[in-house]
Design an enzyme around this catalytic site. Structure first.
Site: not given
Length: 395
Positions: A91, A113, A379
């Site tokens: 991210k 969010e 990830s």
């Protein structure tokens, strides 16, 4: 023919676009203009490269998971170690990119969010770095199951607002983010956490995340002297999968496999598999595949993984599914837990529950995959999920 999506209006074939309130349209166009200018600006690219290397810690390693491969009878498995990035997931890649765009636009407040909390942590992190106000919307259910990340966000100076509407998960957090943005258009930038939402966000997030696949293209040659046979990534909204896949889309000999969260099974209503169980619809500013009832109402999703617990999928994935460039498979909660456990005990690497779906898929389909050189996008790391996993895996 070279892949060239989206078009100038943000359409990936029939999907994508901008379905937003009139008050948001000027701001959306401003974001698009700022991004299009930024990506051609050498100074912006210099800053992006600087922070990716010196702050995020890129390039992330490509690790040969030989013990895991041997256990499953597979030829070769490589893990793209996005879990080793600063904040522990992929991210941070698009958060660094978007925060630089937001500063370029003169915005002083950031909203976001989050589901699993990794995007929220990454957003709070870059806001702390650049001294911007930060508000994170998070479903009340996710606040409870991702308590360590909630504390991290608050520690970084972010305001975390639990959302009690609907299923109290990622969809509802995004709803609240959109409402806030409409009310605060002048000073606020909505740092969307996946390759979804109104154009240009799906394209922009994909572009920033593509550093993953670009690195893999170079790294795999150090090991194999050729491209991999297959890339595998989990998929919720789809940012980590697109980050890995996008640089390989024109390499037709490389198979691309995205693994959705089947939850308790594709034959149940407790699933998050929007491609396998959904149909085209409109939500959160874009047209794509969503879980819906017969009247077109969005239905609640379920996944043991907070980051995959969303009833839709990014619009570019909908297009890639329709043109059959990417194969969209699924993995249940049960098999994701098996993937989590096996990698941890084989390699000493604790994965997040999100990429554990890719690992669980590989366990189930090892015979089909046994002769391939495979790269899996790991990830995120799994420390955030220990409390959830401990309720299901007795050790």
């Amino acid at each position: 023919m070279k892949y060239s999506q989206p078009d100038s209006f943000g359409h990936f074939g029939a999907y994508g676009g901008r379905y937003v309130a009139e008050t948001l349209m000027p701001l959306i166009l401003e974001v698009e203009q700022a991004y299009l200018e930024a990506r051609k600006d050498p100074e912006f690219q210099r800053q992006l490269k600087f922070y990716n290397h010196h702050y995020v810690g890129r390039p992330s390693p490509l690790f040969p998971a030989d013990n895991f491969a041997r256990k499953l009878g597979l030829k070769k498995v490589y893990l793209k170690r996005e879990d080793l990035n600063h904040t522990g997931a992929h991210k941070i890649n698009h958060c660094i990119g978007q925060i630089l765009v937001a500063k370029r636009m003169g915005k002083t407040r950031i909203i976001a969010e989050t589901g699993a909390g990794q995007h929220g942590v990454a957003t709070a992190t870059v806001c702390a770095l650049f001294g911007l106000k930060c508000t994170i919307f998070m479903g009340a259910k996710d606040v409870e199951r991702q308590a360590p990340n909630v504390y991290r966000m608050k520690l970084l100076g972010a305001e975390v607002i639990p959302v009690t509407a609907g299923s109290q998960s990622l969809k509802d957090a995004m709803n609240e983010g959109m409402r806030d943005w409409v009310s605060n258009v002048y000073d606020t930038y909505y740092l969307i956490g996946t390759a979804a939402g109104p154009h240009p966000f799906p394209m922009m997030v994909r572009d920033f995340q593509s550093i993953i696949g670009n690195e893999v293209k170079q790294q795999i040659f150090d090991f194999e002297k050729k491209l991999p046979d297959r890339l595998i990534a989990c998929i919720g909204g789809g940012s980590n999968a697109l980050g890995l896949f996008y640089p390989f889309i024109d390499d037709n000999d490389v198979k691309l496999t995205a693994v959705e969260a089947a939850g308790k099974g594709l034959d149940t209503t407790e699933t998050a598999a929007a491609i396998n169980r959904g149909s085209p619809g409109v939500l959160h500013g874009n047209k794509t595949y969503y879980l819906q009832d017969k009247n077109g109402n969005i239905t609640e999703s379920h996944s043991i993984s907070a980051g995959l617990d969303y009833p839709g999928i990014g619009p570019e994935h909908a297009f890639l599914h329709d043109i059959k460039r990417v194969k969209y498979e699924s993995c249940t909660d049960k098999m994701a837990l098996e993937g989590f456990k096996l990698l941890t005990q084989c390699e000493g690497i604790i994965p997040a529950l999100e990429p554990s779906h890719a690992l669980g898929y590989m366990i189930e389909h090892a015979k089909k995959l046994k002769n391939e050189v495979i790269v899996v996008n790991l990830s995120g790391r799994g420390d955030k999920d220990i409390a959830t996993v401990s309720k299901h895996l007795k050790i």
